[in-house]
Design a protein around this motif. Structure first.
Motif, mmCIF file in Angstrom:
data_model
loop_
_atom_site.group_PDB
_atom_site.id
_atom_site.type_symbol
_atom_site.label_atom_id
_atom_site.label_comp_id
_atom_site.label_asym_id
_atom_site.label_seq_id
_atom_site.Cartn_x
_atom_site.Cartn_y
_atom_site.Cartn_z
ATOM 1 N N GLY A 117 3.076 -13.260 4.550
ATOM 2 C CA GLY A 117 2.179 -12.189 5.022
ATOM 3 C C GLY A 117 1.310 -12.696 6.161
ATOM 4 N N GLY A 119 0.101 -11.523 9.126
ATOM 5 C CA GLY A 119 -0.991 -10.800 9.810
ATOM 6 C C GLY A 119 -1.195 -11.392 11.192
ATOM 7 N N ASP A 140 6.352 -12.196 7.840
ATOM 8 C CA ASP A 140 5.722 -10.899 7.611
ATOM 9 C C ASP A 140 6.816 -9.842 7.685
ATOM 10 N N ILE A 141 6.611 -8.765 6.965
ATOM 11 C CA ILE A 141 7.581 -7.667 7.013
ATOM 12 C C ILE A 141 7.357 -6.810 8.256
ATOM 13 N N SER A 167 10.445 -11.316 7.482
ATOM 14 C CA SER A 167 11.115 -11.431 6.186
ATOM 15 C C SER A 167 10.345 -10.593 5.165
ATOM 16 N N ASP A 168 11.094 -9.962 4.271
ATOM 17 C CA ASP A 168 10.469 -9.305 3.122
ATOM 18 C C ASP A 168 10.305 -10.407 2.072
ATOM 19 N N LEU A 169 9.090 -10.891 1.920
ATOM 20 C CA LEU A 169 8.798 -12.065 1.081
ATOM 21 C C LEU A 169 9.810 -13.181 1.395
ATOM 22 N N ASN A 183 -1.942 -14.460 1.214
ATOM 23 C CA ASN A 183 -3.018 -13.499 1.010
ATOM 24 C C ASN A 183 -2.325 -12.141 1.072
ATOM 25 N N LEU A 206 -0.126 -1.385 5.155
ATOM 26 C CA LEU A 206 0.855 -2.398 4.747
ATOM 27 C C LEU A 206 0.180 -3.723 4.370
ATOM 28 N N ALA A 207 -0.994 -3.941 4.925
ATOM 29 C CA ALA A 207 -1.718 -5.195 4.642
ATOM 30 C C ALA A 207 -2.646 -5.069 3.442
HETATM 31 C C1 LIG Z 1 -3.730 -8.957 3.372
HETATM 32 S S1 LIG Z 1 -2.707 -9.127 4.818
HETATM 33 C C2 LIG Z 1 -2.970 -10.850 5.167
HETATM 34 C C3 LIG Z 1 -2.844 -11.190 6.615
HETATM 35 C C4 LIG Z 1 -3.290 -12.621 6.974
HETATM 36 N N1 LIG Z 1 -2.513 -13.603 6.245
HETATM 37 C C5 LIG Z 1 -4.771 -12.800 6.664
HETATM 38 O O1 LIG Z 1 -5.098 -13.460 5.666
HETATM 39 O O2 LIG Z 1 -5.614 -12.273 7.432
HETATM 40 C C6 LIG Z 1 -1.091 -9.054 4.086
HETATM 41 C C7 LIG Z 1 0.086 -9.182 5.064
HETATM 42 O O3 LIG Z 1 1.292 -9.105 4.272
HETATM 43 C C8 LIG Z 1 2.265 -8.386 5.009
HETATM 44 N N2 LIG Z 1 3.262 -7.865 4.055
HETATM 45 C C9 LIG Z 1 3.212 -6.743 3.305
HETATM 46 N N3 LIG Z 1 4.322 -6.623 2.565
HETATM 47 C C10 LIG Z 1 5.098 -7.701 2.851
HETATM 48 C C11 LIG Z 1 6.380 -8.139 2.410
HETATM 49 N N4 LIG Z 1 7.079 -7.445 1.518
HETATM 50 N N5 LIG Z 1 6.882 -9.288 2.917
HETATM 51 C C12 LIG Z 1 6.181 -10.004 3.847
HETATM 52 N N6 LIG Z 1 4.958 -9.630 4.296
HETATM 53 C C13 LIG Z 1 4.432 -8.503 3.801
HETATM 54 C C14 LIG Z 1 1.461 -7.312 5.720
HETATM 55 O O4 LIG Z 1 2.181 -6.807 6.832
HETATM 56 C C15 LIG Z 1 0.189 -8.092 6.093
HETATM 57 O O5 LIG Z 1 0.303 -8.658 7.376
#
Ligand SMILES: C[S@@+](CC[C@H](N)C(=O)[O-])C[C@H]1O[C@@H](n2cnc3c(N)ncnc32)[C@H](O)[C@@H]1O
Length: 278
Positions: A117, A119, A140-141, A167-169, A183, A206-207
């Protein structure tokens, strides 16, 4: 228009004086490059600069758009990062993750980490800047978030050590790491209407949101698959939300993680959890 004219607009909307002052100082520094010290030494904004600042303050106060999105930057761990509407604005709580991770990896020669994730990329980029031997993958997705994160890694000149990809996770992850950090989105969707407009309407959904009752779906999915991506004695580290530490601890125990440590934030809320692979 002078400084107090801008501050008064914030006060009229119910802001505290200190918050108004620090937002205006931040906007002026990012937009025009002037510090509070420059004004003490007699600097004055030009008419053009005042008009630009007024436009920004209008958007901030009327639409409740966060100042960081309006000026396109935010500070994290003392450094500037680009932010857009596609990236979560980095939060001060997330700096606790950085401190805890640096402590746990200090005896590893070339730490290799995976961040789930990305961001803005603030977590792996900051870790790479604080530990010059560290290598990171970050997924990140959201393709748009990845673009911003790459821009930030160029800004901070760590593009050779921090690799961002979609990547999705774990879907496109094939390596193993000394530490996995995430996070993830953790606000239960049912709590959406309790959030401030600045968050609810401007941070990307999404975040923010998890779609299960307790907001733990991402912890569950990550912890269930994490072991095969973590080296022996390696670590897993999460930022967590209110009331989530007990359930995330349980998920970690049930998946054979040990030495679980929880760190509180300044509001005394359990905020970071770190555990070791057995
Ligand atoms: C809470 S934000 C954290 C962003 C950054 N790491 C920070 O701490 O400021 C969560 C991030 O997870 C990403 N995300 C959501 N679903 C996801 C998935 N299935 N696979 C990968 N990333 C994902 C979102 O796009 C977002 O950028």
């Amino acid at each position: 228009m002078n400084g107090s004219f801008f501050i008064q607009q914030y006060l009229d909307k119910g802001f505290e004086l200190s918050d108004a002052q620090s937002e205006i100082d931040f906007a002026i520094e990012i937009l025009f490059g002037y510090s509070a010290k420059d004004f003490i030494l007699g600097k004055k904004l030009s008419e053009k600069e005042k008009n630009r600042l007024q436009e920004i303050i209008f958007e901030r106060l009327e639409k409740k758009c966060p100042i960081q999105q309006l000026v396109g930057n935010a500070y994290f761990f003392g450094r500037k990062f680009y932010v857009t509407k596609d990236t979560l604005i980095p939060r001060p709580e997330t700096e606790i993750l950085i401190v805890e991770i640096l402590k746990h990896i200090k005896n590893i020669d070339t730490p290799k980490i995976l961040d789930i994730g990305s961001g803005t990329g603030c977590i792996p980029i900051t870790l790479a800047l604080e530990n010059k031997n560290l290598l990171a993958d970050s997924v990140d997705i959201s393709e748009k978030a990845i673009e911003v994160a790459k821009k930030n890694s160029n800004l901070h000149k760590v593009e050779n050590r921090v690799n961002f990809f979609k990547s999705d996770l774990f879907k496109n992850v094939n390596d193993s790491y000394n530490l996995i950090v995430s996070n993830p989105p953790y606000i239960p969707i049912k709590d959406k209407n309790t959030l401030q407009t600045e968050v609810k309407d401007f941070d990307p959904a999404l975040a923010l949101f998890a779609y299960d009752e307790q907001g733990i779906e991402f912890y569950e999915r990550i912890i269930n698959s994490a072991s095969k991506y973590i080296e022996k004695n390696g670590f897993i580290c999460f930022e967590i939300g209110i009331n989530q530490s007990t359930i995330v601890t349980k998920l970690l125990y049930n998946n054979n993680f040990k030495n679980i440590e929880i760190t509180k934030d300044l509001n005394n809320i359990d905020r970071v959890i770190i555990a070791q692979k057995t």
